[in-house]
Write a protein that holds these residues in place. Sequence first.
Motif, PDB file in Angstrom:
ATOM      1  N   LEU A  56     111.803  71.011 -12.577  1.00 57.16           N
ATOM      2  CA  LEU A  56     112.587  70.197 -11.655  1.00 57.16           C
ATOM      3  C   LEU A  56     114.005  70.730 -11.603  1.00 57.16           C
ATOM      4  N   CYS A  57     114.575  70.774 -10.419  1.00 57.16           N
ATOM      5  CA  CYS A  57     115.983  71.142 -10.322  1.00 57.16           C
ATOM      6  C   CYS A  57     116.781  69.846 -10.407  1.00 57.16           C
ATOM      7  N   ASP A  58     117.063  69.454 -11.645  1.00 55.38           N
ATOM      8  CA  ASP A  58     117.790  68.225 -11.926  1.00 55.38           C
ATOM      9  C   ASP A  58     119.267  68.537 -12.150  1.00 55.38           C
ATOM     10  N   LEU A  59     120.029  67.546 -12.550  1.00 50.86           N
ATOM     11  CA  LEU A  59     121.474  67.707 -12.703  1.00 50.86           C
ATOM     12  C   LEU A  59     121.827  68.812 -13.696  1.00 50.86           C
ATOM     13  N   GLU A  60     121.161  68.846 -14.854  1.00 50.93           N
ATOM     14  CA  GLU A  60     121.470  69.859 -15.861  1.00 50.93           C
ATOM     15  C   GLU A  60     121.161  71.269 -15.352  1.00 50.93           C
ATOM     16  N   THR A  61     120.057  71.401 -14.644  1.00 46.81           N
ATOM     17  CA  THR A  61     119.696  72.713 -14.098  1.00 46.81           C
ATOM     18  C   THR A  61     120.708  73.135 -13.035  1.00 46.81           C
ATOM     19  N   MET A  62     121.117  72.202 -12.175  1.00 47.91           N
ATOM     20  CA  MET A  62     122.115  72.530 -11.149  1.00 47.91           C
ATOM     21  C   MET A  62     123.449  72.911 -11.787  1.00 47.91           C
ATOM     22  N   LYS A  63     123.837  72.227 -12.842  1.00 47.14           N
ATOM     23  CA  LYS A  63     125.081  72.580 -13.539  1.00 47.14           C
ATOM     24  C   LYS A  63     125.013  74.007 -14.064  1.00 47.14           C
ATOM     25  N   LYS A  64     123.866  74.395 -14.615  1.00 45.60           N
ATOM     26  CA  LYS A  64     123.713  75.739 -15.149  1.00 45.60           C
ATOM     27  C   LYS A  64     123.760  76.765 -14.015  1.00 45.60           C
ATOM     28  N   ILE A  65     123.132  76.469 -12.894  1.00 41.28           N
ATOM     29  CA  ILE A  65     123.171  77.373 -11.739  1.00 41.28           C
ATOM     30  C   ILE A  65     124.610  77.532 -11.253  1.00 41.28           C
ATOM     31  N   ASP A  66     125.354  76.430 -11.177  1.00 39.25           N
ATOM     32  CA  ASP A  66     126.759  76.497 -10.776  1.00 39.25           C
ATOM     33  C   ASP A  66     127.574  77.335 -11.763  1.00 39.25           C
ATOM     34  N   PHE A  67     127.278  77.197 -13.061  1.00 36.39           N
ATOM     35  CA  PHE A  67     127.973  77.969 -14.079  1.00 36.39           C
ATOM     36  C   PHE A  67     127.687  79.463 -13.917  1.00 36.39           C
ATOM     37  N   ILE A  68     126.415  79.799 -13.747  1.00 42.23           N
ATOM     38  CA  ILE A  68     126.042  81.216 -13.560  1.00 42.23           C
ATOM     39  C   ILE A  68     126.734  81.768 -12.312  1.00 42.23           C
ATOM     40  N   LYS A  69     126.728  80.973 -11.254  1.00 36.00           N
ATOM     41  CA  LYS A  69     127.357  81.397 -10.010  1.00 36.00           C
ATOM     42  C   LYS A  69     128.839  81.655 -10.217  1.00 36.00           C
ATOM     43  N   SER A  70     129.497  80.826 -11.009  1.00 37.12           N
ATOM     44  CA  SER A  70     130.932  80.992 -11.250  1.00 37.12           C
ATOM     45  C   SER A  70     131.228  82.285 -12.013  1.00 37.12           C
ATOM     46  N   LEU A  71     130.301  82.714 -12.861  1.00 40.25           N
ATOM     47  CA  LEU A  71     130.475  83.953 -13.617  1.00 40.25           C
ATOM     48  C   LEU A  71     130.374  85.185 -12.713  1.00 40.25           C
ATOM     49  N   GLN A  72     129.644  85.043 -11.623  1.00 39.40           N
ATOM     50  CA  GLN A  72     129.405  86.167 -10.731  1.00 39.40           C
ATOM     51  C   GLN A  72     130.493  86.314  -9.667  1.00 39.40           C
ATOM     52  N   ASN A  73     131.340  85.326  -9.547  1.00 42.61           N
ATOM     53  CA  ASN A  73     132.402  85.383  -8.518  1.00 42.61           C
ATOM     54  C   ASN A  73     133.667  86.021  -9.052  1.00 42.61           C
TER      55      ASN A  73
END
Length: 73
Positions: A56-73
């Motif tokens: 499930l793409c729940d809140l914790e998973t979305m937070k991790k995706i946002d974190f990974i995305k921030s590392l790539q910017n």
Amino acid sequence: MDVLKIGSQGENVKKLQEQLAKFNYYTGVVDGDFGEATKQAVIKLQQDYKLEVNGLCDLETMKKIDFIKSLQN
């Protein structure tokens, strides 16, 4: 944010698929339809980042995706 899961559809699913593809977890069609391939990509990301593995793409998973995305910017 709503939990995205098998059967979910729309722009949020499309954005999820785009991010999963960018991180090399998803190789399917970016179509906004949360199917089995999207679920498996979410599971792989959850396993790699020691999250609850539920597909499930729940809140914790979305937070991790946002974190990974921030590392790539």
